[in-house]
Design a protein around this motif. Structure first.
Motif, PDB file in Angstrom:
ATOM      1  N   GLN A 414     -24.185  67.651 -48.477  1.00 14.23           N
ATOM      2  CA  GLN A 414     -25.637  67.668 -48.216  1.00 14.23           C
ATOM      3  C   GLN A 414     -25.946  66.872 -46.969  1.00 14.23           C
ATOM      4  OE1 GLN A 414     -27.717  66.053 -51.549  1.00 14.23           O
ATOM      5  NE2 GLN A 414     -27.277  67.854 -52.817  1.00 14.23           N
ATOM      6  N   ARG A 415     -26.852  67.400 -46.198  1.00 12.69           N
ATOM      7  CA  ARG A 415     -27.206  66.694 -44.961  1.00 12.69           C
ATOM      8  C   ARG A 415     -27.912  65.380 -45.302  1.00 12.69           C
ATOM      9  NH1 ARG A 415     -27.330  67.745 -39.632  1.00 12.69           N
ATOM     10  NH2 ARG A 415     -26.409  69.827 -39.841  1.00 12.69           N
ATOM     11  N   LEU A 416     -27.565  64.343 -44.554  1.00 12.37           N
ATOM     12  CA  LEU A 416     -28.139  63.019 -44.793  1.00 12.37           C
ATOM     13  C   LEU A 416     -29.289  62.809 -43.803  1.00 12.37           C
ATOM     14  CD1 LEU A 416     -27.628  60.352 -46.404  1.00 12.37           C
ATOM     15  CD2 LEU A 416     -26.223  59.631 -44.497  1.00 12.37           C
ATOM     16  N   GLY A 440     -10.295  77.568 -41.880  1.00  9.38           N
ATOM     17  CA  GLY A 440     -11.436  76.681 -42.039  1.00  9.38           C
ATOM     18  C   GLY A 440     -11.144  75.282 -41.559  1.00  9.38           C
ATOM     19  N   PRO A 441     -11.101  75.065 -40.248  1.00  8.84           N
ATOM     20  CA  PRO A 441     -10.778  73.740 -39.717  1.00  8.84           C
ATOM     21  C   PRO A 441     -11.853  72.703 -40.049  1.00  8.84           C
ATOM     22  CG  PRO A 441     -11.462  75.212 -37.961  1.00  8.84           C
ATOM     23  CD  PRO A 441     -11.388  76.043 -39.191  1.00  8.84           C
ATOM     24  N   VAL A 442     -11.415  71.464 -40.218  1.00  7.76           N
ATOM     25  CA  VAL A 442     -12.307  70.387 -40.616  1.00  7.76           C
ATOM     26  C   VAL A 442     -11.936  69.154 -39.801  1.00  7.76           C
ATOM     27  CG1 VAL A 442     -12.387  68.673 -42.471  1.00  7.76           C
ATOM     28  CG2 VAL A 442     -12.987  71.040 -42.956  1.00  7.76           C
ATOM     29  N   THR A 443     -12.916  68.523 -39.153  1.00 11.08           N
ATOM     30  CA  THR A 443     -12.670  67.240 -38.505  1.00 11.08           C
ATOM     31  C   THR A 443     -13.817  66.328 -38.900  1.00 11.08           C
ATOM     32  OG1 THR A 443     -11.679  68.386 -36.660  1.00 11.08           O
ATOM     33  CG2 THR A 443     -12.227  66.071 -36.318  1.00 11.08           C
ATOM     34  N   ARG A 444     -13.514  65.318 -39.699  1.00 11.41           N
ATOM     35  CA  ARG A 444     -14.581  64.491 -40.235  1.00 11.41           C
ATOM     36  C   ARG A 444     -14.151  63.037 -40.275  1.00 11.41           C
ATOM     37  NH1 ARG A 444     -15.182  68.150 -45.598  1.00 11.41           N
ATOM     38  NH2 ARG A 444     -16.247  69.926 -44.678  1.00 11.41           N
ATOM     39  N   ASP A 445     -15.135  62.140 -40.151  1.00 13.68           N
ATOM     40  CA  ASP A 445     -14.897  60.720 -40.369  1.00 13.68           C
ATOM     41  C   ASP A 445     -15.643  60.319 -41.632  1.00 13.68           C
ATOM     42  OD1 ASP A 445     -13.293  60.243 -38.199  1.00 13.68           O
ATOM     43  OD2 ASP A 445     -15.004  60.040 -36.842  1.00 13.68           O
ATOM     44  N   ARG A 461     -19.255  62.012 -41.016  1.00 15.96           N
ATOM     45  CA  ARG A 461     -19.860  62.525 -39.790  1.00 15.96           C
ATOM     46  C   ARG A 461     -18.920  63.583 -39.266  1.00 15.96           C
ATOM     47  NH1 ARG A 461     -20.728  58.627 -34.790  1.00 15.96           N
ATOM     48  NH2 ARG A 461     -18.473  58.915 -34.774  1.00 15.96           N
ATOM     49  N   ASP A 462     -19.445  64.779 -39.034  1.00 13.72           N
ATOM     50  CA  ASP A 462     -18.553  65.842 -38.543  1.00 13.72           C
ATOM     51  C   ASP A 462     -18.451  65.779 -37.024  1.00 13.72           C
ATOM     52  OD1 ASP A 462     -20.843  66.945 -37.578  1.00 13.72           O
ATOM     53  OD2 ASP A 462     -20.830  68.719 -38.883  1.00 13.72           O
ATOM     54  N   SER A 463     -17.666  66.701 -36.452  1.00 13.11           N
ATOM     55  CA  SER A 463     -17.360  66.610 -35.022  1.00 13.11           C
ATOM     56  C   SER A 463     -18.612  66.764 -34.160  1.00 13.11           C
ATOM     57  CB  SER A 463     -16.313  67.662 -34.659  1.00 13.11           C
ATOM     58  OG  SER A 463     -16.707  68.911 -35.192  1.00 13.11           O
ATOM     59  N   SER A 464     -19.646  67.401 -34.707  1.00 12.67           N
ATOM     60  CA  SER A 464     -20.859  67.581 -33.913  1.00 12.67           C
ATOM     61  C   SER A 464     -21.812  66.399 -34.074  1.00 12.67           C
ATOM     62  CB  SER A 464     -21.553  68.876 -34.340  1.00 12.67           C
ATOM     63  OG  SER A 464     -21.942  68.759 -35.690  1.00 12.67           O
ATOM     64  N   TRP A 467     -24.534  63.958 -40.036  1.00 14.07           N
ATOM     65  CA  TRP A 467     -24.131  63.144 -41.182  1.00 14.07           C
ATOM     66  C   TRP A 467     -24.354  63.897 -42.485  1.00 14.07           C
ATOM     67  CZ3 TRP A 467     -21.693  58.469 -41.169  1.00 14.07           C
ATOM     68  CH2 TRP A 467     -21.588  57.838 -39.917  1.00 14.07           C
ATOM     69  N   PHE A 468     -23.390  63.807 -43.389  1.00 11.07           N
ATOM     70  CA  PHE A 468     -23.462  64.528 -44.660  1.00 11.07           C
ATOM     71  C   PHE A 468     -23.017  63.641 -45.810  1.00 11.07           C
ATOM     72  CE2 PHE A 468     -22.883  67.722 -41.429  1.00 11.07           C
ATOM     73  CZ  PHE A 468     -23.716  68.762 -41.816  1.00 11.07           C
TER      74      PHE A 468
END
Lengths: 474, 206
Positions: A414-416, A440-445, A461-464, A467-468
């Motif tokens: 969910q978007r924060l 389905g690539p994923v890059t997240r912190d 936080r995704d690459s763009s 925040w979720f």
């Protein structure tokens, strides 16, 4: 006491599975009454009557026709059912079964208990039967055609057997006539005559037949060999419109299945029901039991639950029950000290839930080695379940250390909101997850954060830069 | 009607001085301070209502000690949880994920049916379920009876907006959290008065 004969006087009517409280009669091909059920007989319908007479006596009379093949088929279905009570069964066309019972009396706790269980089961399935025990197979069979005989006393049984009339011995009509012509009335009279004279006068076949009736060890009836696989079909006398109406014919088939499996010491975990419908249509149902069972009561319950959900596309004319290949039954003896509480096993409960809610509705939790949290968390599907133990055990060795995972994963992150973001108290992070370039690539912190109200969540936080929230530390 | 009669029928019970409960009828919660407040642990065959606003306050960590005791032949049923339980976090807490059976239903009617079946079966030591505000008291009473029949624990998670409604559940808890950690108030319990909120020492998140 070795044999039990079960005679079904009204089998040709009852095999249609209609309620027995309405008058019914069987017609022969010359439009005459062949047989009426007890209700019809009470109204005066007799065999040999013309159709018009019968209808005048009982206007509500339902007329049915049964051919030899169907009669034979339902007798064999009953022979399968009888597998639940005896290991040696013989089919005696047109309307009788013979069960060897000496070896079963101990198991069932005596003759009376066995007969009670048999009658209860027959009644459930809508059959009326006469049962007679006997020292000889043929003797029991002949007696059952005339009356019920459930006494254990041997002497009285022999006396009754000798009292059978010549006409009740199922001899060729011409021979019965001859015997009566010389003044013989009962089997006893016949047995008093010297054997060799009988043979001279009436021929060897009569002597052989008499031997079958009175010699316990003579010519045993041929045992019934059940088919390799269970596949039974019933034609319905009346079209069934509501799915719940299928339960009665299903019960008969399921009880036959139980007997079939019992004799082989097997159980099945999947049944296929094919419904044959008007205008050539059809519907297929598959019903599964998580651990496999032979019990007709369990299967009926599962069928009931599944049929509650099912809508019939068209009226049903016939149905067929087919069982998957059985597996060996797990040795289960009725346990004297069975815990009183656990009436149901988890497998039974899961099967019941799946029957009503759908096959995919109950699944054990599982995981697989994937860096993406949503992929690592899986459900072990219905088929994967059997290997579940292994996967999980193997998985524990390769358990990633030092990772923090929340108890709850949101189905979809969910978007924060930015305003919320500012109030968070950051506890830990970042943990970089970067994987899945192949699908389905994923890059997240990922971070662990505490909300002002004390709740702990898992955010990323995704690459763009968005925040979720992806989970809660429940 | 005499008091004795009412007590025999279980409509009236004695307060804390009654020590008639056998130790084997109790299931330890795994948290000594909570056990002490419950009178030794959860009484088996009862319904527990856990009220809280939103997930993430420690409701799963509260259950960990119970979940660890689940075995494949006595699985735990999760009926319609609001989110996906995470298998990896269970493994880290030494809980076997494959003993957790996840049940998904399509309507409230089906959900209540599934909960009742699981509770009644007697083969599930713990049944976890999530219900909203719109559940009627008779429906909850059915579940309480089903739990008594089966002898397992039935845990129902509900929003704390139902706090003012009466409930036939044997236990009612309110779980809250703050910077200092989780706090549990016992709104209703067997054999005693309600107890105010007190801290429980749940395992830390990190």
């Amino acid at each position: 006491m070795r044999w039990l004969a079960i005679h079904f006087p009204w089998l040709a009517l009852e095999l249609h599975g209609l309620p027995q409280d309405k008058p019914q009669a069987l017609l022969d091909n010359r439009q005459r009454i062949l047989l009426g059920n007890p209700v019809a007989e009470a109204a005066g319908v007799k065999s040999g009557q013309a159709l018009a007479t019968a209808l005048a006596l009982s206007p509500e009379l339902t007329l049915l026709e049964t051919d030899e093949a169907r009669l034979r088929q339902s007798l064999e279905q009953l022979a399968l059912w009888a597998g639940g009570f005896s290991a040696r069964i013989s089919v005696c066309p047109p309307r009788s079964l013979l069960l060897e019972i000496a070896s079963m009396l101990h198991y069932f706790g005596g003759l009376e208990a066995l007969l009670d269980q048999l009658s209860a089961s027959l009644k459930r399935n809508g059959y009326n039967a006469r049962m007679a025990v006997g020292e000889t197979a043929r003797g029991a069979e002949l007696l059952a055609r005339v009356q019920s005989w459930t006494e254990g006393n041997t002497e009285r049984w022999w006396a009754r057997l000798h009292g059978l009339e010549i006409g009740q011995l199922a001899l060729p009509a011409k021979q019965s006539e001859q015997l009566r012509g010389v003044g013989l009335r009962t089997l006893g009279d016949l047995l008093k005559l010297p054997r060799n004279e009988l043979a001279q006068r009436f021929g060897q076949p009569l002597l052989r037949e008499l031997e079958k009736i009175v010699e316990p060890g003579a010519a045993l009836p041929e045992p019934f060999i059940p088919p390799e696989r269970f596949r039974q079909k019933v034609e319905l006398a009346a079209e069934i419109i509501h799915s719940q109406g299928l339960l009665f014919p299903l019960r008969r088939l399921l009880e036959a299945l139980e007997g079939f499996l019992h004799i082989r010491q097997q159980q099945v975990s999947q049944l296929h029901i094919a419904l044959y419908q008007r205008e050539g249509g059809g519907q297929q149902l598959t019903i599964g039991h998580a651990a496999g069972t032979a019990s007709a009561a369990h299967w009926l319950e599962l069928c009931r639950l599944q049929l509650e959900r099912e809508k019939l596309k068209a009226p049903v004319l016939a149905l067929q029950l087919e069982a998957e290949e059985g597996q060996g039954q797990k040795a289960h003896n009725a346990d004297l000290f069975a815990p009183a509480q656990a009436q149901t096993t988890p497998a039974e409960l899961i099967s019941r839930l799946r029957s009503r809610l759908g096959a995919e509705s109950v699944q054990p939790l599982g995981w697989c080695a994937d860096h993406r949290p949503e992929r690592a968390n899986t459900l072990l599907g219905v088929t994967a379940e059997k290997t579940a133990g292994k996967t999980a055990a193997g998985g524990r060795d390769t358990l990633p250390v030092g990772l923090v995972r929340p108890g709850w994963l949101l189905t979809r992150p969910q978007r924060l909101a930015p305003s919320d973001q500012r109030t968070l108290h950051w506890l830990r992070g970042p943990e970089r997850v970067s994987s899945g370039w192949w699908d389905g690539p994923v890059t997240r912190d990922y971070y662990v954060a505490r909300w002002p109200d004390g709740r702990c969540g898992w955010v990323f936080r995704d690459s763009s830069g968005g925040w979720f929230i992806h989970g809660w530390f429940g | 009607m005499a008091l004795v009669q009412l007590m025999e029928q279980g409509q009236l019970w004695r307060g804390a001085q009654d020590a008639g409960i056998q130790a084997e009828a109790l299931e330890s919660s795994g948290y000594p301070e909570l056990d002490a407040r419950l009178g030794g642990g959860w009484l088996k065959g009862q319904l527990i209502e856990l009220l809280q606003s939103g997930e993430g306050r420690g409701e799963l960590r509260l259950l960990w000690p119970l979940l660890r005791r689940a075995a494949p032949e006595r699985p735990v049923f999760w009926i319609d949880p609001p989110h996906q339980p995470c298998a990896l976090s269970f493994l880290q807490a030494d809980i076997r994920p494959e003993t957790q059976q996840l049940v998904r239903t399509h309507s409230l009617k089906e959900r209540l049916w599934a909960i009742e079946q699981a509770l009644k079966s007697g083969c599930a030591p713990l049944v976890l379920s999530w219900l909203g505000e719109q559940v009627t008291t008779p429906a909850l009473r059915r579940l309480q009876l089903a739990a008594q029949t089966g002898g397992g624990l039935g845990l129902i998670m509900r929003p704390d907006s139902v706090r003012s409604q009466s409930s036939p559940a044997a236990y009612r808890l309110h779980l809250d959290s703050s910077d200092r950690g989780a706090e549990i108030a016992l709104l209703k319990r067997r054999g005693g008065w309600p107890l105010p909120a007190a801290a429980v020492d749940l395992p830390a998140v990190i």
